[in-house]
Design an enzyme around this catalytic site. Structure first.
Site, short mmCIF file in Angstrom:
data_model
loop_
_atom_site.label_atom_id
_atom_site.label_comp_id
_atom_site.label_asym_id
_atom_site.label_seq_id
_atom_site.Cartn_x
_atom_site.Cartn_y
_atom_site.Cartn_z
N ASP A 90 0.85 -1.19 0.00
CA ASP A 90 0.00 0.00 0.00
C ASP A 90 0.89 1.25 0.00
O ASP A 90 1.91 1.29 0.69
CB ASP A 90 -0.91 -0.01 1.24
CG ASP A 90 -2.06 0.96 1.10
OD1 ASP A 90 -3.22 0.51 1.01
OD2 ASP A 90 -1.81 2.18 1.09
N ILE A 91 0.48 2.24 -0.79
CA ILE A 91 1.30 3.46 -0.92
C ILE A 91 1.28 4.29 0.37
O ILE A 91 2.17 5.11 0.59
CB ILE A 91 0.80 4.30 -2.12
CG1 ILE A 91 1.86 5.27 -2.59
CG2 ILE A 91 -0.50 5.03 -1.79
CD1 ILE A 91 1.55 5.92 -3.93
N ASN A 108 -12.92 -3.09 2.55
CA ASN A 108 -13.88 -2.02 2.76
C ASN A 108 -14.82 -1.96 1.55
O ASN A 108 -14.36 -2.10 0.42
CB ASN A 108 -13.15 -0.68 2.91
CG ASN A 108 -12.21 -0.65 4.09
OD1 ASN A 108 -12.53 -1.18 5.15
ND2 ASN A 108 -11.04 -0.07 3.90
N GLY A 126 -15.93 2.77 3.96
CA GLY A 126 -14.67 3.48 3.82
C GLY A 126 -13.88 3.10 2.57
O GLY A 126 -12.66 3.27 2.53
N GLN A 127 -14.57 2.59 1.55
CA GLN A 127 -13.88 2.21 0.31
C GLN A 127 -13.52 3.45 -0.50
O GLN A 127 -14.39 4.31 -0.74
CB GLN A 127 -14.77 1.28 -0.52
CG GLN A 127 -14.09 0.74 -1.78
CD GLN A 127 -14.95 -0.28 -2.51
OE1 GLN A 127 -16.14 -0.45 -2.20
NE2 GLN A 127 -14.36 -0.95 -3.48
N SER A 128 -12.27 3.54 -0.92
CA SER A 128 -11.85 4.69 -1.73
C SER A 128 -11.45 4.30 -3.15
O SER A 128 -11.38 5.16 -4.03
CB SER A 128 -10.69 5.43 -1.05
OG SER A 128 -9.55 4.59 -0.93
N HIS A 155 -10.31 -5.23 -3.16
CA HIS A 155 -8.97 -5.47 -2.62
C HIS A 155 -9.09 -5.87 -1.17
O HIS A 155 -9.97 -5.41 -0.44
CB HIS A 155 -8.08 -4.23 -2.75
CG HIS A 155 -8.70 -2.95 -2.25
ND1 HIS A 155 -9.66 -2.28 -2.97
CD2 HIS A 155 -8.51 -2.26 -1.11
CE1 HIS A 155 -10.03 -1.20 -2.29
NE2 HIS A 155 -9.36 -1.17 -1.15
N HIS A 166 -6.90 -5.75 2.32
CA HIS A 166 -5.74 -5.19 3.01
C HIS A 166 -5.20 -6.28 3.94
O HIS A 166 -5.95 -6.81 4.77
CB HIS A 166 -6.14 -4.01 3.90
CG HIS A 166 -6.75 -2.84 3.19
ND1 HIS A 166 -6.07 -1.66 2.97
CD2 HIS A 166 -8.00 -2.65 2.69
CE1 HIS A 166 -6.88 -0.80 2.37
NE2 HIS A 166 -8.06 -1.37 2.19
#
Ligand code: AMP
Length: 113
Positions: A30-31, A86, A92-94, A99, A101
């Site tokens: 993750d960035i 999420n 809270g999905q962006s 995916h 985590h």
């Protein structure tokens, strides 16, 4: 293909450090990590979320979770880890590409925020 940042990572348009690749999914860091280990496991097919993926490919999620467990072992997260997906605004999905985590390397709190 989808039109999210993850589709661009899958196509190579945006660089990522792949930790796992197979016919079905890839994993990369993750960035913006929230823990010492924070890896994203994503399917190659751009399902938008868990509900869409399980409706269209019921076996997929089992594979993605197995990859999470394999990566947790490889990262030596022997004290434990957390796997989260999420979904939607309240979840809270962006990024609208399914995916998981994989988070570890520190103690987690419960309940999550
Ligand atoms: P979510 O909020 O559950 O949809 O998670 C999306 C995740 O994607 C966030 O943890 C972001 O930090 C991560 N992310 C966004 N862009 C990138 C990128 N280019 N490379 C790696 N991770 C990313």
């Amino acid at each position: 293909m989808g039109d999210t940042i993850f589709s661009k990572i899958l196509s190579g348009e945006i660089p990522a450090d792949f930790l796992h690749q197979d016919d079905v999914c890839v994993a990369f860091n993750d960035i913006s990590p929230v823990a010492p280990t924070h890896i994203l496991v994503i399917p190659r097919h751009p399902y938008r979320n868990l509900s869409e993926a399980t409706a269209k490919d019921p076996a997929l999620v089992g594979h993605l979770l197995a990859v999470c467990a394999k990566l947790a072992k490889r990262q030596k997260l022997t004290a434990g880890f957390r796997v989260v997906t999420n979904q939607g605004d309240e979840g809270g999905q962006s990024v609208d590409h399914l995916h998981f985590h994989l988070i570890g390397g520190r103690s987690m709190q419960w309940p999550p925020g």
